[in-house]
Scaffold this motif. Sequence first.
Motif, mmCIF file in Angstrom:
data_model
loop_
_atom_site.group_PDB
_atom_site.id
_atom_site.type_symbol
_atom_site.label_atom_id
_atom_site.label_comp_id
_atom_site.label_asym_id
_atom_site.label_seq_id
_atom_site.Cartn_x
_atom_site.Cartn_y
_atom_site.Cartn_z
ATOM 1 N N ILE A 48 -94.723 -34.996 104.322
ATOM 2 C CA ILE A 48 -94.585 -33.678 104.957
ATOM 3 C C ILE A 48 -93.339 -32.986 104.404
ATOM 4 O O ILE A 48 -92.214 -33.336 104.774
ATOM 5 N N PRO A 49 -93.512 -32.018 103.468
ATOM 6 C CA PRO A 49 -92.357 -31.243 103.026
ATOM 7 C C PRO A 49 -91.868 -30.364 104.187
ATOM 8 O O PRO A 49 -92.628 -29.551 104.719
ATOM 9 N N ALA A 50 -90.612 -30.567 104.574
ATOM 10 C CA ALA A 50 -90.041 -29.838 105.714
ATOM 11 C C ALA A 50 -88.590 -29.481 105.418
ATOM 12 O O ALA A 50 -87.767 -29.393 106.322
ATOM 13 N N ALA A 51 -88.284 -29.297 104.130
ATOM 14 C CA ALA A 51 -86.886 -29.118 103.710
ATOM 15 C C ALA A 51 -86.558 -27.667 103.350
ATOM 16 O O ALA A 51 -85.588 -27.405 102.653
ATOM 17 N N GLY A 52 -87.369 -26.734 103.851
ATOM 18 C CA GLY A 52 -87.125 -25.322 103.541
ATOM 19 C C GLY A 52 -86.119 -24.695 104.508
ATOM 20 O O GLY A 52 -85.491 -25.389 105.313
ATOM 21 N N SER A 53 -86.027 -23.361 104.433
ATOM 22 C CA SER A 53 -85.076 -22.656 105.296
ATOM 23 C C SER A 53 -85.860 -21.723 106.226
ATOM 24 O O SER A 53 -87.079 -21.817 106.311
ATOM 25 N N ARG B 70 -85.418 -18.310 105.962
ATOM 26 C CA ARG B 70 -85.060 -16.991 105.418
ATOM 27 C C ARG B 70 -86.108 -15.914 105.749
ATOM 28 O O ARG B 70 -85.794 -14.888 106.326
ATOM 29 N N ARG B 71 -87.375 -16.182 105.398
ATOM 30 C CA ARG B 71 -88.401 -15.150 105.623
ATOM 31 C C ARG B 71 -88.731 -14.985 107.113
ATOM 32 O O ARG B 71 -89.393 -14.054 107.520
ATOM 33 N N MET B 72 -88.249 -15.933 107.893
ATOM 34 C CA MET B 72 -88.433 -15.846 109.345
ATOM 35 C C MET B 72 -87.289 -15.044 109.969
ATOM 36 O O MET B 72 -87.302 -14.748 111.160
ATOM 37 N N ASN C 181 -83.530 -23.961 109.724
ATOM 38 C CA ASN C 181 -84.872 -24.350 109.291
ATOM 39 C C ASN C 181 -85.899 -23.834 110.304
ATOM 40 O O ASN C 181 -85.824 -24.150 111.485
ATOM 41 N N LYS C 182 -86.870 -23.050 109.828
ATOM 42 C CA LYS C 182 -87.857 -22.463 110.754
ATOM 43 C C LYS C 182 -88.660 -23.537 111.494
ATOM 44 O O LYS C 182 -89.192 -23.281 112.570
ATOM 45 N N LEU C 183 -88.725 -24.736 110.931
ATOM 46 C CA LEU C 183 -89.515 -25.793 111.577
ATOM 47 C C LEU C 183 -88.866 -26.305 112.860
ATOM 48 O O LEU C 183 -89.466 -27.041 113.621
ATOM 49 N N GLY D 149 -84.858 -33.906 100.790
ATOM 50 C CA GLY D 149 -85.582 -32.923 99.984
ATOM 51 C C GLY D 149 -84.732 -32.311 98.891
ATOM 52 O O GLY D 149 -83.554 -32.629 98.740
ATOM 53 N N GLY D 150 -85.338 -31.402 98.129
ATOM 54 C CA GLY D 150 -84.647 -30.754 97.020
ATOM 55 C C GLY D 150 -84.521 -29.257 97.236
ATOM 56 O O GLY D 150 -84.754 -28.749 98.341
ATOM 57 N N ALA D 151 -84.217 -28.534 96.151
ATOM 58 C CA ALA D 151 -83.952 -27.087 96.244
ATOM 59 C C ALA D 151 -85.238 -26.276 96.339
ATOM 60 O O ALA D 151 -85.226 -25.134 96.803
ATOM 61 N N THR D 152 -86.353 -26.824 95.849
ATOM 62 C CA THR D 152 -87.651 -26.132 95.934
ATOM 63 C C THR D 152 -88.670 -27.091 96.555
ATOM 64 O O THR D 152 -88.442 -28.307 96.599
ATOM 65 N N ARG D 153 -89.808 -26.517 96.991
ATOM 66 C CA ARG D 153 -90.861 -27.382 97.544
ATOM 67 C C ARG D 153 -91.296 -28.406 96.502
ATOM 68 O O ARG D 153 -91.506 -29.581 96.801
ATOM 69 N N GLU E 273 -89.629 -29.740 94.072
ATOM 70 C CA GLU E 273 -88.640 -30.813 93.947
ATOM 71 C C GLU E 273 -88.691 -31.731 95.178
ATOM 72 O O GLU E 273 -88.560 -32.953 95.059
ATOM 73 N N SER E 274 -88.903 -31.140 96.352
ATOM 74 C CA SER E 274 -88.975 -31.945 97.576
ATOM 75 C C SER E 274 -90.152 -32.929 97.503
ATOM 76 O O SER E 274 -90.025 -34.107 97.846
ATOM 77 N N VAL E 275 -91.312 -32.427 97.039
ATOM 78 C CA VAL E 275 -92.487 -33.306 96.953
ATOM 79 C C VAL E 275 -92.248 -34.401 95.909
ATOM 80 O O VAL E 275 -92.591 -35.568 96.133
ATOM 81 N N ASP F 146 -97.749 -29.339 104.380
ATOM 82 C CA ASP F 146 -96.553 -28.560 104.709
ATOM 83 C C ASP F 146 -96.233 -28.640 106.204
ATOM 84 O O ASP F 146 -97.113 -28.368 107.043
ATOM 85 N N GLY F 147 -94.970 -28.943 106.493
ATOM 86 C CA GLY F 147 -94.537 -28.959 107.893
ATOM 87 C C GLY F 147 -94.817 -27.639 108.588
ATOM 88 O O GLY F 147 -95.055 -27.591 109.792
ATOM 89 N N ALA F 148 -94.800 -26.544 107.809
ATOM 90 C CA ALA F 148 -94.974 -25.204 108.385
ATOM 91 C C ALA F 148 -96.417 -24.914 108.800
ATOM 92 O O ALA F 148 -96.673 -23.906 109.462
ATOM 93 N N LEU G 99 -102.875 -21.920 109.584
ATOM 94 C CA LEU G 99 -102.017 -20.959 108.890
ATOM 95 C C LEU G 99 -100.612 -21.524 108.661
ATOM 96 O O LEU G 99 -100.178 -22.433 109.371
ATOM 97 N N LYS G 100 -99.958 -20.965 107.658
ATOM 98 C CA LYS G 100 -98.569 -21.377 107.378
ATOM 99 C C LYS G 100 -97.654 -20.410 108.103
ATOM 100 O O LYS G 100 -97.718 -19.209 107.863
ATOM 101 N N VAL G 101 -96.829 -20.925 108.982
ATOM 102 C CA VAL G 101 -95.914 -20.063 109.729
ATOM 103 C C VAL G 101 -94.764 -19.672 108.810
ATOM 104 O O VAL G 101 -93.979 -20.523 108.387
HETATM 105 O O1 C5P Z 1 -91.254 -21.622 102.362
HETATM 106 P P1 C5P Z 1 -92.648 -22.128 102.574
HETATM 107 O O2 C5P Z 1 -93.109 -22.020 104.008
HETATM 108 O O3 C5P Z 1 -93.637 -21.603 101.582
HETATM 109 O O4 C5P Z 1 -92.564 -23.687 102.281
HETATM 110 C C1 C5P Z 1 -93.701 -24.523 102.387
HETATM 111 C C2 C5P Z 1 -93.275 -25.895 102.900
HETATM 112 O O5 C5P Z 1 -92.404 -26.506 101.944
HETATM 113 C C3 C5P Z 1 -92.502 -25.805 104.240
HETATM 114 O O6 C5P Z 1 -93.014 -26.783 105.130
HETATM 115 C C4 C5P Z 1 -91.068 -26.054 103.826
HETATM 116 O O7 C5P Z 1 -90.292 -26.703 104.811
HETATM 117 C C5 C5P Z 1 -91.227 -26.951 102.579
HETATM 118 N N1 C5P Z 1 -90.107 -26.869 101.634
HETATM 119 C C6 C5P Z 1 -89.457 -28.044 101.232
HETATM 120 N N2 C5P Z 1 -88.383 -27.972 100.379
HETATM 121 C C7 C5P Z 1 -87.921 -26.779 99.933
HETATM 122 C C8 C5P Z 1 -88.584 -25.577 100.306
HETATM 123 C C9 C5P Z 1 -89.692 -25.647 101.147
HETATM 124 O O8 C5P Z 1 -89.845 -29.131 101.663
HETATM 125 N N3 C5P Z 1 -86.838 -26.769 99.159
#
Ligand code: C5P
Length: 229
Positions: A5-10, A12-14, A19-21, A77-81, A83-85, A103-105, A208-210
Motif C-alpha cells: 500500500i503506497p501511502a507516502a504522499g502528501s 498538497r492537492r487536498m 498526509n491526506k491519508l 517510502g520515496g520522493a515519488t509513488r 520510488e515508494s513502490v 493506493d492508500g488513497a 475513487l482516489k481521494v
Molecule cells: O498523490 P496521489 O494520490 O496520486 O498518490 C497515489 C498514492 O501514492 C497515494 O496513496 C500516495 O500516498 C502514494 N504515494 C507514495 N509515495 C509518494 C507519493 C505518493 O506512496 N512519494
Amino acid sequence: MYLLIPAAGSGRRMGSDRNKLLLPLLEKPLLAWTLSAARAAQSIRWVGLIGQPEDFQDFKEIVVSLGMTKMVHFIQGGATRQESVYRGLQALPAVAQRVLIHDGARCLITPKLFDRCAQELHHCPGLIAAIPVKDTIKVVEHSTQQITRTPDRRQLWAAQTPQGFEVDRLTRCHDEGVRQGWEVTDDAALFEQCGLPVKIVEGEETNLKVTTPVDLAIAEFILRQRGQE
Ligand code: C5P
C-alpha cells in the motif's frame, strides 16, 4: 497474496499540510478504511504499508486500532509513488511470487475487488483494475491549449488500483525504469514500456482516489450510503 500500500504522499492537492491519508473520514483516518478492506479480503495475508517516517507513529496507531499488528509491515517510502513502490518491492519477503499494489488513497475499495484481482493474478503476469471512461477525452497541446485529437472512447479505460504483477518481472521493469529515467504514475506503465502484457480486471465505480476536498465529500457520502444498506 502479498499487498503493498503506497501511502507516502502528501496532502498538497487536498490543501492540507499533512498526509491526506491521516485526514478524518467519518471519524476514522482515511487510511483506516483502506486497511479495513485489506483485512476483510480473504486472499490478503501480508501487507506492506509504505509511508514517510514522520507518519509511522500515526500509521502504527491505526494498525493497532484495527487489530492488524501481525499482518502489517512498515516500509519507508520515496520522493515519488514510483520510488515508494520500488522500495516496497525490495522489502517483500524472498518467497513472494506475486504482489498486489493498492493506493492508500483509494479508501473505498471493497474486499471483493481485492479478492477478484488476487484470483485473476494466478492466471496472468500483470493486471490492473480499471473502468470504462464515461467522459469524452480530449488530447490537448499544452502550449496552445488547442485540442489535437479525440480518441475513440470505446478504447479508453480509467486505471485504478489494485494493480498486480509477478514480483520478479515487476522488479526488473522498475530496474529498467531507473536505468532509462522513465517517470510513470502507475506500475502497469512500466510493464507496458517493457513490452509485457497487462490485463484489465473490471474495477468499481466507487473505487475513487481521494485527491481533492470534493473527493473527500463524495467518499463520505458513499460510505454513509453503504452504512444504511
Ligand atoms: O498523490 P496521489 O494520490 O496520486 O498518490 C497515489 C498514492 O501514492 C497515494 O496513496 C500516495 O500516498 C502514494 N504515494 C507514495 N509515495 C509518494 C507519493 C505518493 O506512496 N512519494
